[in-house]
Design a protein around this motif. Structure first.
Motif, mmCIF file in Angstrom:
data_model
loop_
_atom_site.group_PDB
_atom_site.id
_atom_site.type_symbol
_atom_site.label_atom_id
_atom_site.label_comp_id
_atom_site.label_asym_id
_atom_site.label_seq_id
_atom_site.Cartn_x
_atom_site.Cartn_y
_atom_site.Cartn_z
ATOM 1 N N GLU A 183 0.807 -1.052 -0.062
ATOM 2 C CA GLU A 183 0.054 0.104 -0.020
ATOM 3 C C GLU A 183 0.889 1.177 -0.189
ATOM 4 O O GLU A 183 1.976 1.291 0.586
ATOM 5 N N TYR A 185 3.136 3.946 -1.945
ATOM 6 C CA TYR A 185 3.716 4.336 -2.957
ATOM 7 C C TYR A 185 3.842 3.162 -4.243
ATOM 8 O O TYR A 185 3.686 3.361 -5.333
ATOM 9 N N LYS A 187 1.908 0.385 -4.565
ATOM 10 C CA LYS A 187 0.511 0.088 -5.300
ATOM 11 C C LYS A 187 0.204 1.191 -6.334
ATOM 12 O O LYS A 187 -0.403 1.033 -7.140
ATOM 13 N N ASN A 188 0.137 2.486 -5.934
ATOM 14 C CA ASN A 188 -0.150 3.681 -6.580
ATOM 15 C C ASN A 188 0.892 3.650 -7.931
ATOM 16 O O ASN A 188 0.208 3.836 -9.163
ATOM 17 N N SER A 191 -0.210 0.788 -10.242
ATOM 18 C CA SER A 191 -1.355 0.949 -10.915
ATOM 19 C C SER A 191 -1.516 2.066 -12.080
ATOM 20 O O SER A 191 -2.022 1.729 -13.121
#
Length: 614
Positions: A183, A185, A187-188, A191
């Motif tokens: 979760e 940095y 995962k962002n 994505s």
């Protein structure tokens, strides 16, 4: 219809078939074949037609059995056959079909063979390559993955599954694959990267963190690139590598580098590393401060000639090369280095060879300790010791003089008083009283001389001021005008008008007056007194020379006593032996010195050194 008649009408056609084709009867005899067959199997028509085809393969019973089964079962057969010839190993693919007459009776076989040697070798090489890739993938922890947009399906290889710590049957969706990323940095970023790859066709390569199925947090290198068909993105493919050990090692290395940098930047030493051409490739903060720059990048890559004047650079280059050639370090060498601003710093330098894996020097490590202040303090301490030693000598000498002179006066007083007490004659008593008066006057004079010496040696804090030397000489000459005229003396003042010295004003006039009057007093009676004054500058001092044509002094005999208190060297009625002693003390109290050159019968020259450095 015979088998021959079946073929006869089509021989020309069969001969030209583009494939290696043969017609074989039920006894496995070659009835007819295409030119391609004959060439492929290295046969000629006369040697092949009417002969059993299995004679070429007499060691291969499987071939005969397969052909028999094809005839008996009336079925098609396809198989691979390998044989060896002088050129090496060869593979052939056999296609066997029953040969039927017009009544659909089996009268033989129609055989087509294809040389698949190159294809087989390619398959073998491909298999080897895949095996190597699997090994490399396993060792390097590099997996592969693919996302099929049409089928909306994600495929992971075994290594990718292993990195994610999932079972061998696990098949994630795209969302499930992204969910493994940590979760925040990671995962962002993944994505956005996947979205840009699908919508904008951008490839990506990112170093990110995932949380495995077993809850372990690891670093991975995630790479992806779009796959196009008809200018449309139909899939994403990429690699997935476990780089956790590498990242941990990098972090540890970076932490060690930070620790080392913090250490060397805060040491009170100049530290640097140079390559084989004496170019600096690492410097610490102290070295940057010394060279007057704020960013180390301004120094890196520069050699000695770019940082120092030529003479200094040549000396440094010679030292560097010596260390690299001999592999013998230079340790704690005292060196004075001048920077390009002209400032000179004294360093205690150590240079150590930087060796490669073969034991050869590919540079040096340098450590310099600025000892300028230490050397200055050392010089000051040395000066203090010298002053203390000199003062001690003066004190001992002064104590001796005081003890000797006062004891002499005391003894004289004691004797005269005894005489006075015992004397009956009034006239003689008056004579003794007169002698006591003279003794008292002599004692007072002695005390005044001693007091003057004490004053000179205790007034060490008197301020030195600049004076124009020629003007001061003219003032003294004017004050002594009657004295000079009475002795028919001549003063030649060759001191330049711009000669300025820093002295205690109260002392300089006394010094000039003593030397000039002495030169006149001790003149040779055979010639008029002549005194020449000249001036020159030298390193750190202005030298005043006072030259006379007087009697001269035998320096071999009296040189060590020349400036002693109450020391006289001529039978002159006015000699007291105090003038030169006081004058020398005045000069030395201003950190100067006096040197004498003399020749009996020719004259004397006093060279007075006035210190300009303080």
């Amino acid at each position: 219809m015979s088998k021959g008649s079946e073929i006869a009408d089509h021989k020309y056609l069969i001969k030209q078939l583009p494939t290696a084709t043969a017609f074989v009867n039920t006894d496995f005899e070659l009835v007819y074949a295409s030119d391609k067959w004959l060439t492929q199997h290295n046969q000629s028509p006369c040697d092949a037609f009417g002969k059993r085809i299995d004679y070429l393969y007499h060691t291969n019973n499987q071939l005969v059995n397969t052909l028999s089964n094809c005839i008996n079962d009336k079925v098609d057969r396809t198989f691979e056959e390998c044989k060896y010839d002088p050129s090496g190993k060869k593979w052939f693919e056999w296609h066997c079909n029953p040969w039927l007459d017009s009544k659909e009776n089996v009268i033989g076989l129609i055989i087509r063979t294809e040389d698949v040697t190159q294809l087989k070798l390619s398959e073998i090489n491909l298999g080897r390559l895949r095996s190597k890739l699997d090994i490399i993938s396993e060792i390097g922890k590099i997996g592969s993955w693919e996302y099929d947009l049409i089928a909306d399906k994600v495929i992971w290889c075994g290594v990718t599954r292993k990195i994610h710590e999932v079972d061998s049957e696990f098949e994630p969706s795209l969302e499930e694959g992204v969910a493994f990323y940590k979760e925040g940095y990671s995962k962002n970023l993944i994505s956005m990267a996947v979205h840009d790859a699908l919508t904008k066709g951008k490839s990506y390569s990112e170093k990110l963190q995932i949380i495995t199925a077993k809850g372990n947090e690891i670093w991975v290198q995630a790479n992806g690139t779009p796959v196009y068909e008809d200018n449309k993105i139909v899939a994403l493919r990429g690699t997935f590598q476990d780089i956790n050990d590498k990242v941990k090692s990098e972090h540890k290395t970076k932490a060690n580098e930070t620790l080392l940098r913090t250490l060397i930047d805060n040491l009170p030493l100049n530290i640097y590393i140079k390559d084989k051409e004496s170019r600096k490739i690492l410097v610490n903060k102290a070295e940057c401060d010394y060279l007057g720059i704020s960013d180390a990048n301004e120094i890196l890559g520069k050699n000695n000639f770019e940082l120092y004047d030529k003479d200094i650079a040549e000396a440094l280059n010679q030292e560097d090369q010596q260390v690299m050639d001999t592999l013998v370090p230079i340790l704690n060498k005292e060196s004075r280095i001048r920077n390009k601003n002209g400032e000179t710093t004294t360093f205690l330098i150590s240079k150590i060879p930087l060796k490669d894996e073969f034991g050869k020097a590919n540079g040096i490590v340098g450590i310099s300790h600025d000892i300028t202040r230490l050397k200055q303090n050392e010089a000051k301490l040395k000066d203090l010791v010298n002053v203390a030693s000199l003062q001690n000598k003066k004190l001992v000498n002064f104590a001796h003089i005081v003890s000797h002179n006062l004891r002499s006066h005391t003894a004289n007083f004691s004797m005269l008083l005894e005489f006075l007490v015992d004397e009956k004659d009034e006239e003689e008593k008056q004579n003794i009283i007169g002698m006591l008066t003279n003794a008292s006057n002599n004692l007072m004079e002695t005390l005044e001389n001693l007091n003057e010496v004490v004053a000179i040696n205790t007034n060490v804090g008197l301020e030195k001021k600049p004076i124009v030397l020629r003007e001061k000489i003219e003032v003294v000459e004017q004050n002594l005008s009657a004295f000079l005229q009475g002795h028919n003396a001549t003063i030649i003042n060759n001191v330049p008008l711009d000669a300025i010295i820093k002295v205690v004003p109260a002392y300089i006039e006394s010094i000039l007056m003593n030397f000039i009057t002495n030169a006149v007093k001790y003149s040779d009676p055979k010639r008029p007194p002549l005194v020449k004054l000249s001036c020159r500058k030298t390193a750190g001092a202005t030298i005043l020379s006072i030259e006379d044509n007087g009697l001269g002094i035998d320096l071999k005999k009296y040189g060590d006593k020349l400036f002693g208190m109450y020391k006289t060297f001529h039978n002159h009625k006015d000699s007291r032996g105090i003038g030169l002693y006081i004058t020398k003390n005045q000069i030395e109290s201003m950190n100067g010195r006096v040197v004498v050159c003399s020749e009996v019968g020719t004259g004397t020259t006093f060279n007075i050194y006035f210190n300009e450095e303080d």
